[in-house]
Design a protein around this motif. Structure first.
Motif, short mmCIF file in Angstrom:
data_model
loop_
_atom_site.label_atom_id
_atom_site.label_comp_id
_atom_site.label_asym_id
_atom_site.label_seq_id
_atom_site.Cartn_x
_atom_site.Cartn_y
_atom_site.Cartn_z
N GLU A 48 6.36 -12.40 -10.05
CA GLU A 48 5.04 -12.96 -9.72
C GLU A 48 4.55 -13.88 -10.83
N TYR A 78 -9.18 -24.99 -8.94
CA TYR A 78 -8.16 -24.18 -8.30
C TYR A 78 -7.26 -23.53 -9.34
N ARG A 82 -6.78 -19.59 -10.05
CA ARG A 82 -5.51 -18.87 -9.92
C ARG A 82 -5.19 -18.10 -11.19
N ARG A 86 -9.18 -15.23 -9.11
CA ARG A 86 -10.35 -15.29 -8.23
C ARG A 86 -10.13 -16.21 -7.04
N THR A 87 -9.00 -16.91 -6.99
CA THR A 87 -8.76 -17.89 -5.95
C THR A 87 -7.43 -17.59 -5.26
N ASP A 88 -7.40 -17.71 -3.94
CA ASP A 88 -6.15 -17.52 -3.19
C ASP A 88 -5.27 -18.75 -3.33
N ALA A 89 -3.95 -18.55 -3.24
CA ALA A 89 -3.00 -19.64 -3.40
C ALA A 89 -3.04 -20.58 -2.20
N ARG A 163 -17.86 -11.22 -8.55
CA ARG A 163 -17.79 -11.81 -7.22
C ARG A 163 -19.21 -11.93 -6.65
#
Length: 602
Positions: A48, A78, A82, A86-89, A163
């Protein structure tokens, strides 16, 4: 040695600060990505981690090829998102790390298979199994000063922003109703009787909302409590110890003080309290207290003098706390204030709707209001306190700007008097001046001419050093009013300055064949009546004066331009009074001191 992710975070932050111009690294981020990728792979421990390195490398390449600022702004956000988790890929950047990739990497860089030695510095213990790469993903901050711990000197983990709190769907009326709850008198709180209410009123606290928005004046940080034998002179420190003994003593110049000896398992620390003899009624041997203050060296020994202190108890200070210190008054202790504020924060803050749109908070990366109010009063750590301060400082400036805009719209809703100026007239006027205008003066005149030609009242600040020529610009503006058959007035803070303006403006407007008069506190009563009459019937074209211009008896026939010199020397009501003497006249304010208060008043 900062980790690869630390380096990337610093570069991305620098990109944000410099306007996303791809200049944080010489040659652009594209010149940095190859070496960074190799370094990051040597620190990665899992598939990962390797996949994230490749994903970020793709995003960096994409960023380097962008031309639009918004695209770069979103790409930097972005990447930071990452790194912090806190951000999705995004699909276009995702990379699936395979066994073939791992074999290729090890073949290209043998250090990858020995990364235990690569990522740890030589002075680290051999059995330290710390995953530097994984901890970096949470948000890391490099430090320049050495730390006692061999692990801490690599990086320090900071706390990411929380969040978002889910927002209730409320109408405007429902939001207002929730805010109006704060208008309740402070005696609605538990423990606030008549006496306590009077004490709070001395601090300007009359409602629940006043108390909620009374922020600490400072914080005593007990998160880094030192053993007594580790306290270093000349530093702000916090410590916890047990009172071994205390006694009242007298200095050679008959100053009384209390000498308290604190003790813990490592040693002892003398603590001196001057001017606080009442403390001997509170202190007792065996009592445990926390102290916060500046350590000092006296006769070769470390001690503390008049530190902040509190008893260590279940409802008091304990190791790991950041304690708020509030404004106080006689009879009101900090502990009482904390307990009252704690009530308000717990019972009222969670129900408050956030007035800043979510889109604005996302764009500015600010935290939610309720969370900020909780952390500004009772911060869990220094990072959370910083986030709360940033949000509330933003709110203060935003509300100030909205207030200024509201006032301006309210003022400009009423039409002013348009002043039309012909090119020939202006050229003739400037040619008759004793000197040629500078480029800056000409720009100011052009801007004023454009503004006064509209029926929307002008609102201009003319700033320049003493001797820069503000008066000649103001004189031209007043001449614009005169040539349109209107009146002008200039108000100065002192009689001396008003007289200087009277003489200077009189010379500059000599060819306009206009009536100019001086009105100050020293003007005789007979002359004053004559000036009042001329202003009211329009026979006086220009009046130069002090506060005398805003007396109730002053009336203008057709005031089209009001000039205020050194405007920060006047109050809001005073400036408004002069403007109110006409039918929404154009306003020009002048100053040689562009302090923040001046800009705010403008």
């Amino acid at each position: 040695m900062p980790s690869a992710l630390e380096k990337l975070v610093k570069i991305l932050r620098l990109e944000q600060e410099t306007g996303h111009k791809n200049t944080a690294v010489i040659g652009g981020l594209e010149s940095f990505v190859a070496n960074w990728t190799k370094e990051a792979h040597t620190q990665a421990r899992t598939d990962e981690h390797h996949a994230l390195v490749e994903e970020l490398a793709r995003a960096i390449d994409y960023y380097s090829g962008l031309d639009d600022r918004e695209g770069r702004y979103n790409t930097v956000r972005y990447m930071l998102g990452r790194i912090t988790g806190r951000t999705d890929a995004l699909p276009q950047f995702v990379y699936d790390w395979t066994e073939e990739d791992q074999q290729r990497l090890e073949a290209e860089s043998p250090a990858v298979s020995q990364r235990e030695e690569v990522v740890h510095e030589p002075d680290l213990p051999k059995d330290d199994d710390r995953d530097i790469f994984a901890e970096s993903i949470e948000v890391i901050q490099t430090i320049d000063t050495p730390s006692p711990s061999p692990v801490q000197h690599l990086l320090v983990k900071t706390f990411p922003k929380p969040r978002r709190i889910r927002r209730d769907e409320l109408s405007v009326q429902e939001q207002l109703d929730r805010w109006r709850v704060l208008d309740q008198p402070v005696n609605k709180l538990k423990g606030v009787g008549n006496r306590r209410q009077e004490q709070l009123a001395r601090l300007g606290i009359e409602t629940v909302g006043d108390l909620l928005l009374t922020f600490p004046r400072r914080y005593d940080d007990y998160t880094q409590v030192l053993p007594l034998n580790k306290i270093i002179p000349m530093e702000q420190v916090s410590a916890v110890g047990t009172i071994k003994e205390f006694s009242e003593k007298v200095t050679r110049d008959n100053r009384r003080y209390l000498r308290v000896t604190l003790e813990d398992m490592t040693g002892r620390l003398p603590v001196i309290f001057f001017g606080q003899p009442h403390l001997k009624r509170y202190f007792r041997p065996g009592m445990q207290i926390a102290v916060f203050g500046r350590a000092e060296l006296y006769l070769g020994k470390t001690q503390m003098t008049n530190p902040e202190w509190e008893e260590v108890a279940p409802d008091g200070v304990f190791e790991g706390s950041i304690i708020p210190v509030y404004p106080l008054t006689k009879g009101l202790t900090n502990k009482i204030m904390r307990n009252l504020v704690e009530q308000v924060v717990a019972n009222y803050a969670p129900g408050l709707p956030d007035y800043v749109p979510l889109s604005v908070l996302e764009r500015t990366e600010l935290v939610d209001l309720t969370w900020a109010l909780q952390q500004i009063h009772f911060p869990e750590n220094q990072d959370y306190l910083k986030y709360a301060q940033e949000r509330l400082a933003f709110d203060e400036l935003m509300l100030l700007q909205l207030g200024i805009l509201s006032k301006r719209e309210e003022w400009q809703a009423v039409s002013g008097i348009p002043l039309h100026i012909e090119d020939q007239w202006l050229d003739t006027f400037k040619s008759n001046l004793p000197y040629e205008l500078t480029a800056a003066q000409q720009r100011a005149v052009d801007a004023i001419r454009k503004d006064v030609a509209s029926d929307t009242p002008m609102n201009r600040l003319l700033q320049g050093d003493v001797g820069a020529g503000k008066t000649v610009v103001a004189s031209i503006a007043m001449a614009m009013a005169i040539t349109n058959g209107k009146q002008a007035a200039i108000m100065a803070p002192t009689s001396i300055l008003a007289e200087q303006h009277y003489q200077g403006i009189g010379e500059l407007l000599e060819d306009q064949h206009c009536e100019i008069r001086l009105l100050t506190g020293g003007t005789t009563e007979a002359e004053r009546r004559e000036i009042y009459e001329g202003m009211a019937n329009g026979t006086i074209d220009v009046v130069v004066g002090t506060h005398a211009l805003i007396q109730e008896r002053v009336e203008f026939a057709n005031l089209a331009l009001a000039v205020i010199d050194e405007q920060h020397r006047f109050g809001v009501d005073e400036r408004g009074s002069l403007r109110g003497k006409g039918t929404n006249p154009h306003l020009l304010v002048m100053t040689a001191t562009p302090i923040p208060r001046t800009l705010a008043l403008t």
